[in-house]
Scaffold this active site. Structure first.
Site, PDB file in Angstrom:
ATOM      1  N   GLY A 293     -10.291  10.930   2.052  1.00 15.98           N
ATOM      2  CA  GLY A 293     -10.250   9.518   2.413  1.00 15.98           C
ATOM      3  C   GLY A 293      -8.855   8.968   2.437  1.00 15.98           C
ATOM      4  O   GLY A 293      -7.981   9.446   3.148  1.00 15.98           O
ATOM      5  N   MET A 295      -5.871   6.779  -0.325  1.00 16.52           N
ATOM      6  CA  MET A 295      -5.568   6.274  -1.664  1.00 16.52           C
ATOM      7  C   MET A 295      -4.336   5.402  -1.600  1.00 16.52           C
ATOM      8  O   MET A 295      -3.273   5.824  -1.154  1.00 16.52           O
ATOM      9  CB  MET A 295      -5.349   7.446  -2.641  1.00 16.52           C
ATOM     10  CG  MET A 295      -5.052   6.990  -4.066  1.00 16.52           C
ATOM     11  SD  MET A 295      -6.429   6.008  -4.746  1.00 16.52           S
ATOM     12  CE  MET A 295      -5.512   4.859  -5.782  1.00 16.52           C
ATOM     13  N   GLU A 296      -4.488   4.180  -2.114  1.00 18.49           N
ATOM     14  CA  GLU A 296      -3.533   3.110  -1.917  1.00 18.49           C
ATOM     15  C   GLU A 296      -2.328   3.145  -2.845  1.00 18.49           C
ATOM     16  O   GLU A 296      -1.786   2.085  -3.201  1.00 18.49           O
ATOM     17  CB  GLU A 296      -4.252   1.766  -2.088  1.00 18.49           C
ATOM     18  CG  GLU A 296      -4.797   1.506  -3.502  1.00 18.49           C
ATOM     19  CD  GLU A 296      -6.226   1.933  -3.723  1.00 18.49           C
ATOM     20  OE1 GLU A 296      -6.864   1.438  -4.673  1.00 18.49           O
ATOM     21  OE2 GLU A 296      -6.719   2.779  -2.947  1.00 18.49           O
ATOM     22  N   ASN A 297      -1.859   4.309  -3.241  1.00 17.45           N
ATOM     23  CA  ASN A 297      -0.704   4.381  -4.123  1.00 17.45           C
ATOM     24  C   ASN A 297       0.413   3.474  -3.602  1.00 17.45           C
ATOM     25  O   ASN A 297       0.734   3.483  -2.415  1.00 17.45           O
ATOM     26  CB  ASN A 297      -0.179   5.815  -4.192  1.00 17.45           C
ATOM     27  CG  ASN A 297      -1.279   6.816  -4.427  1.00 17.45           C
ATOM     28  OD1 ASN A 297      -1.966   6.781  -5.432  1.00 17.45           O
ATOM     29  ND2 ASN A 297      -1.468   7.719  -3.473  1.00 17.45           N
ATOM     30  N   HIS A 328      -7.352  -0.862   5.500  1.00 14.74           N
ATOM     31  CA  HIS A 328      -7.920  -0.946   4.142  1.00 14.74           C
ATOM     32  C   HIS A 328      -6.868  -0.591   3.091  1.00 14.74           C
ATOM     33  O   HIS A 328      -6.662  -1.333   2.120  1.00 14.74           O
ATOM     34  CB  HIS A 328      -9.119   0.007   4.072  1.00 14.74           C
ATOM     35  CG  HIS A 328      -9.775   0.111   2.733  1.00 14.74           C
ATOM     36  ND1 HIS A 328     -11.052  -0.332   2.496  1.00 14.74           N
ATOM     37  CD2 HIS A 328      -9.356   0.631   1.548  1.00 14.74           C
ATOM     38  CE1 HIS A 328     -11.379  -0.098   1.233  1.00 14.74           C
ATOM     39  NE2 HIS A 328     -10.370   0.499   0.644  1.00 14.74           N
ATOM     40  N   GLU A 329      -6.194   0.544   3.281  1.00  9.89           N
ATOM     41  CA  GLU A 329      -5.237   0.991   2.268  1.00  9.89           C
ATOM     42  C   GLU A 329      -3.994   0.098   2.226  1.00  9.89           C
ATOM     43  O   GLU A 329      -3.432  -0.151   1.152  1.00  9.89           O
ATOM     44  CB  GLU A 329      -4.835   2.446   2.524  1.00  9.89           C
ATOM     45  CG  GLU A 329      -5.988   3.442   2.550  1.00  9.89           C
ATOM     46  CD  GLU A 329      -6.864   3.421   1.309  1.00  9.89           C
ATOM     47  OE1 GLU A 329      -6.391   2.991   0.239  1.00  9.89           O
ATOM     48  OE2 GLU A 329      -8.036   3.820   1.404  1.00  9.89           O
ATOM     49  N   HIS A 332      -4.669  -3.010   0.280  1.00 15.26           N
ATOM     50  CA  HIS A 332      -4.622  -2.763  -1.163  1.00 15.26           C
ATOM     51  C   HIS A 332      -3.225  -2.975  -1.744  1.00 15.26           C
ATOM     52  O   HIS A 332      -3.086  -3.177  -2.963  1.00 15.26           O
ATOM     53  CB  HIS A 332      -5.030  -1.320  -1.461  1.00 15.26           C
ATOM     54  CG  HIS A 332      -6.485  -1.128  -1.736  1.00 15.26           C
ATOM     55  ND1 HIS A 332      -7.191  -1.911  -2.617  1.00 15.26           N
ATOM     56  CD2 HIS A 332      -7.368  -0.201  -1.273  1.00 15.26           C
ATOM     57  CE1 HIS A 332      -8.439  -1.481  -2.683  1.00 15.26           C
ATOM     58  NE2 HIS A 332      -8.581  -0.452  -1.870  1.00 15.26           N
ATOM     59  N   GLU A 351     -11.930  -2.984  -4.060  1.00 13.52           N
ATOM     60  CA  GLU A 351     -12.474  -2.231  -2.939  1.00 13.52           C
ATOM     61  C   GLU A 351     -13.252  -3.126  -1.979  1.00 13.52           C
ATOM     62  O   GLU A 351     -13.186  -2.936  -0.759  1.00 13.52           O
ATOM     63  CB  GLU A 351     -13.354  -1.087  -3.453  1.00 13.52           C
ATOM     64  CG  GLU A 351     -12.628  -0.093  -4.346  1.00 13.52           C
ATOM     65  CD  GLU A 351     -11.441   0.583  -3.650  1.00 13.52           C
ATOM     66  OE1 GLU A 351     -11.363   0.542  -2.404  1.00 13.52           O
ATOM     67  OE2 GLU A 351     -10.588   1.129  -4.352  1.00 13.52           O
TER      68      GLU A 351
END
Length: 904
Positions: A293, A295-297, A328-329, A332, A351
């Site tokens: 998917g 990941m919003e690091n 989306h990311e 974030h 989320e």
């Protein structure tokens, strides 16, 4: 089992010597750590060689000890500790015994003497092995090259370094990595300096980060392609250019171009929405081959390769998938990274917001891809899950680390996003945005909970009445059912409205639930279409309508904005269907869902529902045409008597083949070659869906013959010396063609597909092949594919993709469940622990009380080893109950309908 044996290895790691045991140690926390120790700053110095099995590290953590203690709890998972010490400002160093005390990574530091309150520095020297399957600091091998990437959410930062691995602790980080000179090192912050480290190695130091929780720390190390894009220029919100790069494994850098070229518009939209510049000094987009998917690091977003590496001929489906996850990311970076939840019970807010905002930003970036309708396409899936009594509430208390993973589900992403959209519609876009901006301004680089969020919304929008209404949706599970009845008489026109909890046939739930529900209705009169809104605070009420004419129809969910289903009397449904063309697209989608829901609740007959299906199939809105598709498949596979299943398939074909023929006659697109306007996208997406449904479910012989031939050419099957022909299938139909190829060409085709898949480093193709392999209905082919599930050459999510696809097929669910029962330990050993919670879905395809008992008996003893699986098991068992009840209620009725009417 694997979990237990690895834990023994960790507990056997040698602690520092000469430390006396303390017999009065406080009990280890099962969930949240005590606030008695606060981390202030991390310094991580890591030695990483991706070509080896593990790494070493030195971690220093400045802490504030608020209460004197001889025992401290923190986190560390499978870290072999060489030494653990604490140094106070006076220079005194104390040695601690380090011990991991549970499987989730809670660790104990035991000191010989009580520690004083005040500032101190913890220092750890340790080694660890690289993770697999996308958890912790994990290793990926592509060809002859090795890489490492991170995936820490929710609780896997503790697999790379000891610390206080909770979202409520936000601190700056200093990170340095020693690695081979040829390797790139990517992290949250820009590179501050590099220095030779001897033996062809270098030490890379990253700049100090802004305050971050541990789960947002990121690293990517290896012979990576690093593609520098032009910095995003300064704008009215951001006064500085923003450095932008793309990162991929060797040789894949050119495929980053689309993502890099399509980032500026999304960032700019979000900056303008929040009124705050991008919060971090740079933005890297990183493609990982073993991640599924995004990941919003902070400043270093990691995506699965298939999501980020976009080909020139990508289909509209792929472009929409890219835009949705990318927006989306990036969203974030503000909501989740800049402002972070205090604890995991509020991760839903992160989320939900990113899911909702991602579609708004995606629509601003590329409106032709129709992100505006995606929430309405997703909401029925949320309601399907939420209609079960096993469903959790949006804000579910999390008291154990074992339950954290269960917060990442459809309730969080889909229901939460739908509820936010409903309240935006009620408050108005500007009022809602004012509340969001207030929230960002109140908690920059800090933490907040839902009470803070509701207070921000109320303050920014000037609507304190939203708080009790919002609370009524997040504090209880369930889908509201609004029952509306039109009354026209001498006293005027009114709508009698009541609310309850929607429950399908067979549910043991209590329907007596109520919400403070923002209700908007649309109705038609000779003067046109009108809209009126009210806040329902009672179980039943009467809403006078501002018209003298009796409406020709009432749509109880105007603009499809409400998170609720609705019910009408027979006259109300007839009127709505007769005026279906007056509904807008979002209303039509939600009306289709409420019709299906009425059927599942036995409030609508088979004849009435199938009549509605034929109406929907002719809708002018392409997204509505196949809205009932999944329920037709359920009717055929589970509800219809065995003798009537072919007739249901015939109904599918008779209903939808004319729509495909009409679309093709009008010039409907088969791929992305059409002009990229909304109408062209709608036609292309509809054509792909129709081809998929007709070929895979309605078994259209003409389509299947064409697709099977394309699939054979695509993988180079059928002739000696044949080579794959990537141009044999349009990109939008590769997945469909491969599934048909598996079904039509059998084992020889499957063997060739497996060979091609395992030899490929194209993650997109591998994912398509995995899904296709799970689509066989042949017994021998199914057995062959199940043998593949334990093949070590499968990557990332491929084993679960294949296994769950098999388990979902009527022809394969029994042998696949039996295979899992016999091989579950080996299968689980291949998975990351974050995926354990989904395993009870191996039984989700069953539909009898006996099968329910079998699933319960098998999985119940395993729950203490499968993080978060208890809720999934409860949902699965209830799903089987509901399926059995609906089948028992509707089977004879379905049989009678088709024996009387045939396929029409």
């Amino acid at each position: 089992m694997r979990i237990v044996s690895l834990l023994f290895v960790v507990l056997a790691a040698v602690p520092a010597t000469g430390v006396l045991a303390v017999t009065s140690a406080p009990e280890a926390p099962a969930g949240k750590l005590s606030s008695d120790v606060q981390p202030l700053h991390y310094r991580l110095d890591l030695d990483i060689d991706p070509a080896t099995a593990g790494f070493s590290g030195i971690a220093e953590i400045d802490v504030d000890i608020r209460t004197p203690a001889a025992v401290l709890y923190l986190h560390g998972n499978h870290l072999a500790m060489t030494s653990a010490t604490l140094t106070t400002p006076d220079g005194m160093t104390r040695t601690a015994a380090y011990e991991q005390v549970d499987s989730t990574g809670v660790a104990r530091l035991t000191f010989a003497d009580q520690l004083p309150a005040g500032r101190a520095t913890l220092r750890f020297v340790y080694t660890a092995t690289f993770g697999r399957r996308g958890e912790g600091l994990y290793r990926s091998v592509v060809g002859d090259d090795s890489y490492v990437f991170t995936q820490f959410q929710p609780i896997d930062a503790r697999r790379m370094f000891p610390g206080f691995d909770e979202p409520g602790f936000k601190t700056p980080f200093d990170v340095a990595v020693t690695t081979a000179s040829a390797n790139a090192v990517i992290g949250n912050a820009p590179v501050q300096g590099e220095a030779p480290a001897g033996d062809g190695r270098k030490r890379v130091s990253l700049a100090t980060t802004l305050p971050l929780p541990t789960y947002l720390i990121a690293l990517a190390v290896g012979p990576l392609d690093v593609v520098e894009a032009p910095p995003l220029p300064a704008n009215a919100v951001r006064q500085r250019p923003l450095p932008l790069r793309g990162v991929a494994t060797r040789g894949k850098g050119p495929r980053l171009r689309y993502a890099l070229d399509n980032t500026a518009a999304i960032v700019s939209y979000l900056e303008n929405y929040f009124g705050i510049a991008f919060p971090y000094p740079k933005l890297d987009l990183i493609a990982s081959p073993d991640f599924g998917g995004g990941m919003e690091n902070a400043g270093a977003i990691i995506y699965g390769e298939a999501r980020l590496l976009i080909a020139d001929d990508a289909s509209f489906e792929q472009l929409r998938g890219f835009g949705g996850i990318h927006a989306h990311e990036i969203a974030h970076q503000w909501f989740g990274d800049l402002v972070t939840p205090k604890w995991w019970d509020d991760i839903w807010l992160n989320e939900s917001f990113a899911n909702w905002m991602g579609f708004k930003a995606g629509n601003a970036w590329q409106p032709s891809l129709r992100f505006d309708i995606v929430p309405a396409l997703q909401t029925p899936a949320a309601m399907e899950l939420d209609s079960r009594i096993a469903a959790r509430q949006i804000r579910q208390p999390v008291t154990r680390n074992l339950d954290i993973g269960s917060a990442f589900d459809g309730i969080t992403y889909l229901k939460g996003g739908a509820v936010l959209g409903m309240f935006e519609s009620w408050l108005g876009e500007e009022g809602f945005r004012a509340g969001i901006r207030t929230h960002m301004q109140r908690f920059p680089h800090a933490v907040a909970d839902v009470e803070d969020f509701m207070a921000s919304l109320a303050k920014g929008s000037g609507r304190p009445d939203l708080v009790p209404a919002f609370r009524s949706f997040i504090g209880q599970p369930g889908v509201p059912l609004v029952t509306a009845r039109l009354e026209c008489g001498a006293d005027g026109v009114a709508l009698d409205v009541s609310q309850s909890r929607y429950l399908p046939v067979g549910s043991r739930g209590d329907p007596q639930r109520s919400w403070q529900l923002p209700l908007c209705v649309r109705y038609g009169t000779a003067a046109g279409v009108s809209k009126e809104c009210a806040l329902l605070t009672e179980v039943s009420t009467r809403i006078p309508l501002k018209t003298r004419d009796c409406p020709t129809f009432v749509m109880p969910n105007a603009d499809g904005a409400g998170y609720y289903r609705f019910a009408l009397d027979e006259a109300g449904w007839r009127a709505l269907q007769a005026n279906f063309g007056q509904l807008n697209e979002l209303e039509a989608l939600l009306a289709a869902d409420s019709l299906s829901a009425a059927y599942q609740a036995n409030r609508l007959s088979t004849a009435a529902w199938l009549t509605a299906v034929t109406t929907l199939a002719t809708s002018a809105y392409p997204s509505v045409v196949l809205a009932p598709g999944a329920n037709l498949v359920r009717m055929r596979d589970y509800l219809a008597p065995a003798a009537g299943r072919e007739q249901v398939t015939g109904f599918m074909h008779a209903t939808y083949r004319p729509r495909l023929d009409a679309l093709d006659a009008s010039g409907g697109s088969a791929g992305n070659e059409a002009a990229a306007d909304a109408a062209a996208v709608d036609r292309a997406l509809l054509r792909t869906k129709l081809v998929s449904f007709l070929a895979l479910e309605a078994r259209d012989p003409e389509l299947r013959a064409t697709l099977a031939g394309q699939a054979r050419r695509y993988i180079g099957f059928g002739k000696p010396g044949a080579t794959p022909d990537p141009g044999a299938v349009t990109p939008a139909q590769v997945e469909i063609a491969l599934q048909v190829g598996v079904q039509e060409s059998g084992l020889p085709f499957i063997e060739t597909l497996i060979e091609r898949m395992l030899a490929s480093n194209d993650i997109q193709f591998r994912a398509q092949a995995a899904l296709a392999l799970g689509s066989t209905d042949d017994a021998a082919a199914g057995e062959r594919v199940r043998k593949l599930l334990l093949d070590p050459r499968l990557r990332a999510r491929e084993p679960t993709t294949i296994a769950f696809a098999l388990a979902a097929r009527a022809s394969q669910r029994r042998p696949t469940f039996d295979w899992f029962k016999a091989n579950h330990e080996a299968f689980i050993g291949r998975m990351g622990h974050f995926g354990y919670r989904w395993l009870p879905r191996f039984g989700a395809g069953f539909c009898t009380p006996e099968e329910r008992g079998e699933v319960k008996t098998f999985f119940t003893p395993m729950l203490d080893k499968l993080d978060g699986a208890d809720r999934t098991l409860a949902e699965t068992l209830e799903g089987i109950e509901l399926c059995a009840a609906l089948a028992g209620t509707k089977r004879d009725e379905i049989g009678h309908y088709f024996s009387t009417n045939g396929n029409h």
